[in-house]
Design a protein around this motif. Structure first.
Motif, PDB file in Angstrom:
ATOM      1  N   ASP A  88       0.826  -1.209   0.000  1.00 34.91           N
ATOM      2  CA  ASP A  88       0.000   0.000   0.000  1.00 34.91           C
ATOM      3  C   ASP A  88       0.863   1.264   0.000  1.00 34.91           C
ATOM      4  O   ASP A  88       0.531   2.243  -0.665  1.00 34.91           O
ATOM      5  CB  ASP A  88      -0.912   0.004   1.228  1.00 34.91           C
ATOM      6  N   SER A  89       1.954   1.228   0.726  1.00 35.05           N
ATOM      7  CA  SER A  89       2.812   2.420   0.821  1.00 35.05           C
ATOM      8  C   SER A  89       3.809   2.528  -0.331  1.00 35.05           C
ATOM      9  O   SER A  89       4.531   3.515  -0.435  1.00 35.05           O
ATOM     10  CB  SER A  89       3.562   2.430   2.158  1.00 35.05           C
ATOM     11  N   PRO A  97       3.108   2.064  -4.095  1.00 35.01           N
ATOM     12  CA  PRO A  97       2.220   1.764  -5.229  1.00 35.01           C
ATOM     13  C   PRO A  97       2.962   1.326  -6.486  1.00 35.01           C
ATOM     14  O   PRO A  97       2.418   0.566  -7.289  1.00 35.01           O
ATOM     15  CB  PRO A  97       1.460   3.079  -5.446  1.00 35.01           C
ATOM     16  N   CYS A 116      -3.300  -9.202  -4.604  1.00 39.69           N
ATOM     17  CA  CYS A 116      -3.155  -8.076  -5.530  1.00 39.69           C
ATOM     18  C   CYS A 116      -4.019  -8.245  -6.771  1.00 39.69           C
ATOM     19  O   CYS A 116      -4.508  -7.256  -7.333  1.00 39.69           O
ATOM     20  CB  CYS A 116      -1.693  -7.924  -5.943  1.00 39.69           C
ATOM     21  N   ASP A 169      -8.802  -4.701  -4.782  1.00 42.68           N
ATOM     22  CA  ASP A 169      -8.279  -3.347  -4.607  1.00 42.68           C
ATOM     23  C   ASP A 169      -8.322  -3.061  -3.114  1.00 42.68           C
ATOM     24  O   ASP A 169      -9.279  -3.456  -2.425  1.00 42.68           O
ATOM     25  CB  ASP A 169      -9.129  -2.322  -5.370  1.00 42.68           C
ATOM     26  N   LYS A 228      -7.110  -0.230   0.259  1.00 39.41           N
ATOM     27  CA  LYS A 228      -6.601   1.059   0.714  1.00 39.41           C
ATOM     28  C   LYS A 228      -6.347   0.971   2.210  1.00 39.41           C
ATOM     29  O   LYS A 228      -7.220   0.554   2.974  1.00 39.41           O
ATOM     30  CB  LYS A 228      -7.603   2.178   0.420  1.00 39.41           C
ATOM     31  N   ARG A 229      -5.165   1.353   2.605  1.00 35.96           N
ATOM     32  CA  ARG A 229      -4.791   1.326   4.019  1.00 35.96           C
ATOM     33  C   ARG A 229      -5.296   2.594   4.704  1.00 35.96           C
ATOM     34  O   ARG A 229      -5.163   3.697   4.173  1.00 35.96           O
ATOM     35  CB  ARG A 229      -3.260   1.261   4.129  1.00 35.96           C
ATOM     36  N   CYS A 254      -3.101  -3.520  10.779  1.00 30.65           N
ATOM     37  CA  CYS A 254      -3.262  -3.381   9.330  1.00 30.65           C
ATOM     38  C   CYS A 254      -4.735  -3.179   8.956  1.00 30.65           C
ATOM     39  O   CYS A 254      -5.416  -4.087   8.468  1.00 30.65           O
ATOM     40  CB  CYS A 254      -2.684  -4.596   8.593  1.00 30.65           C
ATOM     41  N   VAL A 266      -7.579  -1.874   6.668  1.00 28.99           N
ATOM     42  CA  VAL A 266      -7.733  -1.610   5.240  1.00 28.99           C
ATOM     43  C   VAL A 266      -9.206  -1.643   4.845  1.00 28.99           C
ATOM     44  O   VAL A 266     -10.047  -2.215   5.548  1.00 28.99           O
ATOM     45  CB  VAL A 266      -6.984  -2.655   4.380  1.00 28.99           C
TER      46      VAL A 266
END
Length: 510
Positions: free
Chosen positions: A325-326, A328, A465, A469, A471-472, A493, A495
């Motif tokens: 996530d961090s 991309p 993956c 999809d 998002k954190r 974590c 998300v």
């Protein structure tokens, strides 16, 4: 009666000064003993009587070990004291290798946990030495052949898919569309371990009971080692006994199945298939039954495998999500690579050849394991005095903690960066700095299941993956390290998840 009470009170009052003096004497003896063992090693000059720094270790393990690492920055090691035990933290990679390469009766005993023998019992593979250890690892080897790993890969994907669908549903039904993955990943890994290791031999009821006992064991790992009724450590020890007993029953069922020439469907089947051949050959030659073949002992080893696979794997999956996530640009490259080999709409399982060809995804998995080594410390006990350096000798009885995590940040190019390309064929840092990559240990006791662990992480990254999809939800300190007992992101974590593919694949073993 009054006279008797007064006499007792008078007697006790005369004892008080002696008792206080005795306690002070014990404290002084303990402190002097600590300082003699510590000598010139960095570390606290004074430690609390009897408990040492146990409270700070239990209250905030991350801060405690960070302090140990900081104290070791110059000499490569530092000292401390925990519940009557002198401990030594090893930061320097070369010194860590010195410990790993000297696991033998006259040097070091690998214990896995400071009070591991009480929890795991004497049967554990890590407590074996010499030829006995080699023979046992030889018998375990058939569990991790390419044929066996191919069977596990199929099982892993089916379970991963089941849980990813569940996670996405939980996220979409959550009020803020977000979920914490820590416990969910742990449950997925537990089901994966149960299915891969003992397959059809656990009923649904046994699986649920197994889960409760394992969680009880996990909780007790992080508590003070008070082996008394009602304490978490005692509950954990008893849970291990129940888990090993359940697994020994699975061993018995597998032996029966393999004796009838069925095809192996899980790890214990591959193990028992080879073991029965060995037992039969011994019987034919008129020799005694080979050692380490009883249901109870193998059940104990199965628990050891499960423990090794479970928490370390959960840690790696969480850090993989957080780091993808961090970063991309890394996520994009993973998705591009996976899509060139596998499509969810194909309803096909990823085969071992495809998995092997996902070079970049493999590199991402290795970098996750380097950057956030799940089991940061590997405790050993000094069986005798051992010369660590020219100027310092480790005293007998010391608990020694080689730091795998610290080694991961030595040698490598810009080690503080998350950089999967370091494992590419062009840079080959996995070979250049091989000695610093200690995630799976080193020496004779190097992790026997490392190919399985890496395969599981690569499969998870590829499927996560490709199918979702995500998002954190980031907040201050969310990526701080916490011990549970392996390291995890502080926020567990958190998300939000959304299906990415047109539809989920229909995977089956057929």
């Amino acid at each position: 009666m009054t006279t008797l009470l007064l006499s007792c009170a008078t007697f006790l009052s005369t004892l008080v000064p002696y008792m206080i003096s005795f306690v002070i004497f014990l404290v002084l003896v303990e402190q002097v003993s600590y300082l003699i063992k510590k000598r010139g090693a960095p570390g606290p000059v004074f430690v609390l009587p009897f408990i040492g720094n146990a409270i700070s270790l239990v209250r905030d393990p991350t801060s405690f070990w960070d302090t140990q690492s900081a104290n070791s920055s110059r000499s490569g090691f530092s000292a401390n004291y925990i519940i009557g035990r002198f401990i030594l933290y090893i930061r320097d990679t070369n010194l860590s290798h010195l410990i790993f390469s000297n696991v033998r009766p006259d040097a070091f005993l690998l214990v896995g946990h400071p009070f591991g023998k009480k929890l795991f019992g004497e049967h554990n593979l890590i407590y074996k030495f010499g030829q006995e250890h080699k023979d046992l690892r030889r018998r375990i080897a058939p569990n991790f052949t390419p044929r066996a790993l191919s069977t596990y890969t199929s099982l892993q994907q089916i379970i991963i898919l089941k849980h990813l669908k569940k996670w996405e549903s939980l996220s979409s039904n959550s009020p803020n569309k977000s979920i914490s993955l820590r416990l969910l990943a742990r449950d997925m890994n537990l089901e994966t371990s149960q299915t891969v290791f003992v397959g059809p031999y656990l009923s649904e009821e046994e699986r649920e009971r197994f889960k409760l006992d394992y969680n009880m064991f996990n909780f007790g790992l992080m508590k003070l080692p008070i082996d008394l009724p009602g304490f978490a450590f005692r509950n954990a020890r008893l849970a291990v006994d129940r888990l090993a007993e359940t697994l020994s029953e699975c061993v018995m069922k597998s032996k029966t199945k393999m004796d009838n020439n069925h095809e192996p469907s899980c790890l214990i089947d591959f193990w028992m298939q080879e073991m029965l051949k060995e037992i039969s050959a011994a019987k034919y030659a008129g020799e005694p039954v080979p050692p380490h073949t009883s249901d109870a002992e193998i059940g104990g080893h199965l628990f050891d495998f499960l423990f090794a696979a479970q928490d370390a794997s959960t840690s790696s999956l969480l850090w993989a999500v957080a780091l993808l996530d961090s970063h991309p640009e890394v996520l994009l490259k993973v998705r591009e690579e996976v899509s060139s080999f596998w499509s969810p709409e194909s309803d096909a399982l990823i085969n071992t050849e495809q998995l092997r060809e996902m070079k970049y995804t493999q590199a991402v998995a290795r970098e996750v394991l380097r950057y956030r080594a799940p089991a940061t410390l590997v405790p050993h006990v000094a069986m005798k005095d051992f010369a660590l350096t020219e100027s310092y000798t480790i005293p007998k009885g010391t608990i020694v903690f080689p730091s795998v995590l610290d080694s991961s940040f030595q040698g490598f190019t810009k080690p503080d960066r998350f950089d999967p390309d370091r494992f590419s064929e062009d840079r080959q840092e996995d070979q250049l700095f091989k000695k610093n990559f200690l995630t799976f240990g080193a020496g004779a006791h190097q992790c026997v299941g490392q190919r399985y662990a890496l395969s599981h992480l690569v499969l998870f990254i590829a499927m996560f993956c490709a199918l979702l999809d995500f998002k954190r939800y980031r907040a201050d300190g969310c990526d701080d390290v916490v011990y549970n007992p392996t390291i995890c992101p502080k926020d567990g974590c958190i998300v939000s998840l959304k299906r990415r593919c047109t539809r989920y694949p229909n995977l089956s073993l057929k």
